[in-house]
Write an enzyme that holds these catalytic residues in place. Structure first.
Site, PDB file in Angstrom:
ATOM      1  CB  CYS A 142       2.248  -0.568  14.038  1.00 26.51           C
ATOM      2  SG  CYS A 142       2.478  -0.505  12.243  1.00 26.51           S
TER       3      CYS A 142
ATOM      4  CD  GLU B 226      -2.915  -1.282   2.199  1.00 30.83           C
ATOM      5  OE1 GLU B 226      -4.034  -1.721   1.968  1.00 30.83           O
ATOM      6  OE2 GLU B 226      -2.532  -0.991   3.338  1.00 30.83           O
TER       7      GLU B 226
ATOM      8  CG  ASN C 262      -4.096   7.390  12.659  1.00 31.08           C
ATOM      9  OD1 ASN C 262      -4.925   8.283  12.752  1.00 31.08           O
ATOM     10  ND2 ASN C 262      -2.851   7.625  12.260  1.00 31.08           N
TER      11      ASN C 262
ATOM     12  CB  CYS D  89       5.336  -1.224  16.798  1.00 27.03           C
ATOM     13  SG  CYS D  89       7.064  -1.045  16.313  1.00 27.03           S
TER      14      CYS D  89
ATOM     15  CB  CYS E 224       3.080   7.819   2.837  1.00 29.98           C
ATOM     16  SG  CYS E 224       3.509   6.724   4.185  1.00 29.98           S
TER      17      CYS E 224
ATOM     18  CB  CYS F 163       0.597   7.022  10.931  1.00 34.25           C
ATOM     19  SG  CYS F 163       0.849   8.662  10.360  1.00 34.25           S
TER      20      CYS F 163
ATOM     21  CB  SER G  98       9.134   5.282  15.536  1.00 37.63           C
ATOM     22  OG  SER G  98       8.765   5.553  14.209  1.00 37.63           O
ATOM     23  CG  LEU G  99      11.464   8.521  21.742  1.00 36.78           C
ATOM     24  CD1 LEU G  99      12.705   7.656  21.761  1.00 36.78           C
ATOM     25  CD2 LEU G  99      11.821   9.941  22.202  1.00 36.78           C
ATOM     26  CG  HIS G 100       6.182   5.718  19.161  1.00 35.08           C
ATOM     27  ND1 HIS G 100       5.653   6.838  18.578  1.00 35.08           N
ATOM     28  CD2 HIS G 100       6.503   4.886  18.138  1.00 35.08           C
ATOM     29  CE1 HIS G 100       5.641   6.683  17.264  1.00 35.08           C
ATOM     30  NE2 HIS G 100       6.164   5.511  16.968  1.00 35.08           N
TER      31      HIS G 100
ATOM     32  N   GLY H 236       6.739  -1.338   6.555  1.00 36.56           N
ATOM     33  CA  GLY H 236       8.101  -1.847   6.650  1.00 36.56           C
ATOM     34  C   GLY H 236       9.079  -0.970   7.393  1.00 36.56           C
ATOM     35  CD  GLU H 237      13.067   0.246  10.580  1.00 39.64           C
ATOM     36  OE1 GLU H 237      12.181   0.692  11.322  1.00 39.64           O
ATOM     37  OE2 GLU H 237      13.955   0.975  10.085  1.00 39.64           O
TER      38      GLU H 237
ATOM     39  CB  CYS I 133       6.755  -4.370   9.428  1.00 39.50           C
ATOM     40  SG  CYS I 133       8.125  -3.671  10.379  1.00 39.50           S
TER      41      CYS I 133
ATOM     42  CB  SER J 289       9.933   7.080   9.459  1.00 40.05           C
ATOM     43  OG  SER J 289       9.481   6.750  10.752  1.00 40.05           O
TER      44      SER J 289
HETATM   45  N1  SAH Z   1       8.849   1.317  10.344  1.00 41.40           N
HETATM   46  C1  SAH Z   1       9.124   2.698  10.351  1.00 41.40           C
HETATM   47  C2  SAH Z   1       8.345   3.493   9.318  1.00 41.40           C
HETATM   48  C3  SAH Z   1       6.887   3.153   9.111  1.00 41.40           C
HETATM   49  S1  SAH Z   1       5.768   3.556  10.374  1.00 41.40           S
HETATM   50  C4  SAH Z   1       8.906   3.270  11.736  1.00 41.40           C
HETATM   51  O1  SAH Z   1       8.357   2.569  12.577  1.00 41.40           O
HETATM   52  O2  SAH Z   1       9.335   4.386  11.975  1.00 41.40           O
HETATM   53  C5  SAH Z   1       5.535   5.331  10.266  1.00 41.40           C
HETATM   54  C6  SAH Z   1       5.098   5.967  11.595  1.00 41.40           C
HETATM   55  O3  SAH Z   1       3.736   5.644  11.930  1.00 41.40           O
HETATM   56  C7  SAH Z   1       5.947   5.488  12.770  1.00 41.40           C
HETATM   57  O4  SAH Z   1       6.301   6.568  13.595  1.00 41.40           O
HETATM   58  C8  SAH Z   1       4.995   4.583  13.481  1.00 41.40           C
HETATM   59  O5  SAH Z   1       5.368   4.380  14.811  1.00 41.40           O
HETATM   60  C9  SAH Z   1       3.683   5.305  13.319  1.00 41.40           C
HETATM   61  N2  SAH Z   1       2.498   4.469  13.591  1.00 41.40           N
HETATM   62  C10 SAH Z   1       2.385   3.133  13.486  1.00 41.40           C
HETATM   63  N3  SAH Z   1       1.135   2.734  13.834  1.00 41.40           N
HETATM   64  C11 SAH Z   1       0.437   3.844  14.151  1.00 41.40           C
HETATM   65  C12 SAH Z   1      -0.917   4.088  14.544  1.00 41.40           C
HETATM   66  N4  SAH Z   1      -1.790   3.096  14.636  1.00 41.40           N
HETATM   67  N5  SAH Z   1      -1.289   5.358  14.777  1.00 41.40           N
HETATM   68  C13 SAH Z   1      -0.405   6.386  14.622  1.00 41.40           C
HETATM   69  N6  SAH Z   1       0.873   6.216  14.237  1.00 41.40           N
HETATM   70  C14 SAH Z   1       1.306   4.961  14.003  1.00 41.40           C
HETATM   71 FE1  SF4 Z   2       7.119  -1.955  11.584  1.00 43.59          FE
HETATM   72 FE2  SF4 Z   2       7.189   0.726  11.870  1.00 43.59          FE
HETATM   73 FE3  SF4 Z   2       4.869  -0.644  12.208  1.00 43.59          FE
HETATM   74 FE4  SF4 Z   2       6.839  -0.878  14.017  1.00 43.59          FE
HETATM   75  S1  SF4 Z   2       5.665   1.000  13.507  1.00 43.59           S
HETATM   76  S2  SF4 Z   2       5.605  -2.573  13.140  1.00 43.59           S
HETATM   77  S3  SF4 Z   2       8.649  -0.765  12.731  1.00 43.59           S
HETATM   78  S4  SF4 Z   2       6.041  -0.447  10.299  1.00 43.59           S
END
Ligand code: SAH
Ligand code: SF4
Length: 373
Positions: free
Chosen positions: A121, A94, A311, A118, A107, A354, A234-236, A180-181, A114, A212
């Protein structure tokens, strides 16, 4: 192909050495500047070479098999990749287009699915995972530009928001924030960036390309040295115990190591800040003391902090923080001197925001507005 690969490809079909450079430049222009996908239309290339090229190579790009347009103009494309070999029946990824009045962001994905998991996600719940090839990464930009009429001679798409104005491109920015990463597929991502940013072709400035990562520390320096693109991390979470559950790769590369890698990131400066992404999860990571700790952790780093409202996706174990909490959190970060934009959720109604990506369209058919191509 990169320019070097194109040069070798021409050698392999016996293009004389003295013509090589000129032919590389011609093909580069036709493929990446003009967006052609048929050798026969490359008029300054001799007829016999055009014939040889069509017999030996293809310019096939991935195909959009479904398009969904959100009420806010965001488009999500389900893209079918050409089979890589006889046993591959074509994976799907996608790709999301986010138009605004003065910019258009694409994007893109770096992997099918992936391998990381996380907990907030959706992509991490997808079973099938493989790296995308360089051509599949660049192919996403080519297919998007074609769909939006953003190559010379094409008509700009009229069926939704596409930034317009004197000389305005439909796609001005690229973020590797799809599936993906990227740092687990660094070689192909690096090559793709080299192609995408080449000034004779697709011409996207590296300052408008953001990669990212969830924090794959050993690869970060390489990315900075080889690509020179913008970095988002992606700190979180601000504590290891919590980040271990939200972003499990933290067990391998904990916060301290991650931030050291950021401090040493080649090319980071006040003019080229690192973006720290922070997803707002209700009752999990959104207290005011989390905000204060965030500011403390990032002290001295050229940073901006991007707060992302969570989201939701079907079965997700979290809720998005209340708006007033997000505002208070943002105020603390802002008052400490950091830009703290809250990312406006885009395309939520079509699961394009996201972390909502997962190439599993069957579930979407019933609920989303669907435009069949
Ligand atoms: N794998 C990489 C890039 C793809 S994710 C990464 O993790 O950075 C892109 C961004 O969307 C990341 O910051 C991720 O943590 C965030 N993300 C993932 N799931 C989400 C969700 N359900 N709501 C909001 N942001 C989310
Ligand atoms: Fe993979 Fe990024 Fe989603 Fe984590 S947030 S599962 S690294 S795509």
């Amino acid at each position: 192909m990169t320019k070097q690969e194109l040069s070798s490809a021409l050698k392999s079909v016996n293009v004389p050495e003295r013509e090589n450079k000129m032919r590389v430049n011609q093909l580069w222009h036709w493929i990446y500047f003009q967006g052609l996908s048929d050798f026969q239309n490359m008029l300054n290339v001799s007829k016999s070479l055009r014939q040889t090229l069509s017999e030996s190579f293809t310019l096939n790009i991935p195909e959009i098999v479904e398009e969904q347009i959100s009420i806010d103009g965001t488009r999500k494309w389900l893209i079918k990749l050409p089979p890589q070999n006889a046993s591959d029946n074509g994976a799907e990824i996608e790709c999301v287009y986010i138009p605004e009045n003065d910019r258009g962001t694409l994007c893109i994905s770096s992997q099918v699915g992936c391998t990381l998991t996380c907990s907030f996600c959706h992509t991490g719940t997808q079973k099938l995972v493989r790296n995308l090839s360089t051509s599949e990464i660049v192919g996403q930009l080519l297919v998007a530009r074609k769909r939006l009429g953003d190559f010379p001679g094409l008509v700009k798409a009229q069926d939704g928001l596409v930034p317009s104005g004197e000389g305005m491109r439909a796609i001005t920015n690229i973020v590797f924030m799809g599936m993906g990463e990227p740092l687990y597929n660094l070689k192909n991502v690096t090559e793709a960036i080299q192609i995408i940013s080449d000034g004779d072709g697709l011409s996207l400035s590296k300052r408008r390309i953001t990669v990212s990562t969830s924090g794959i520390v050993p690869e970060m320096t390489q990315l900075g040295q080889d690509c020179g693109t913008m970095l988002a991390v992606s700190l979180h979470a601000v504590r290891d115990d919590l980040r271990n559950t939200l972003v499990p790769i933290n067990k391998k590369y904990p916060i301290k190591e991650l931030l050291t890698a950021c401090r040493n990131y080649p090319g980071a400066s006040n003019a080229r800040r690192i973006t720290f992404e922070y997803v707002m999860l209700k009752g999990v990571n959104d207290t005011l003391s989390d905000a204060k700790e965030l500011v403390r952790l990032l002290k001295g780093l050229p940073a901006k902090i991007n707060l992302i409202p969570f989201n939701p996706w079907p079965g997700a174990p979290y809720e998005c923080s209340d708006w007033s909490t997000i505002e208070k959190f943002s105020d603390i970060v802002f008052n400490a001197g950091y830009a703290s934009p809250v990312r406006t959720p885009r395309g939520r109604d079509i699961l394009a925001a996201c972390g909502q990506l997962k190439s599993e369209t069957e579930k979407l058919r019933a609920r989303a507005r669907l435009v069949t191509m």
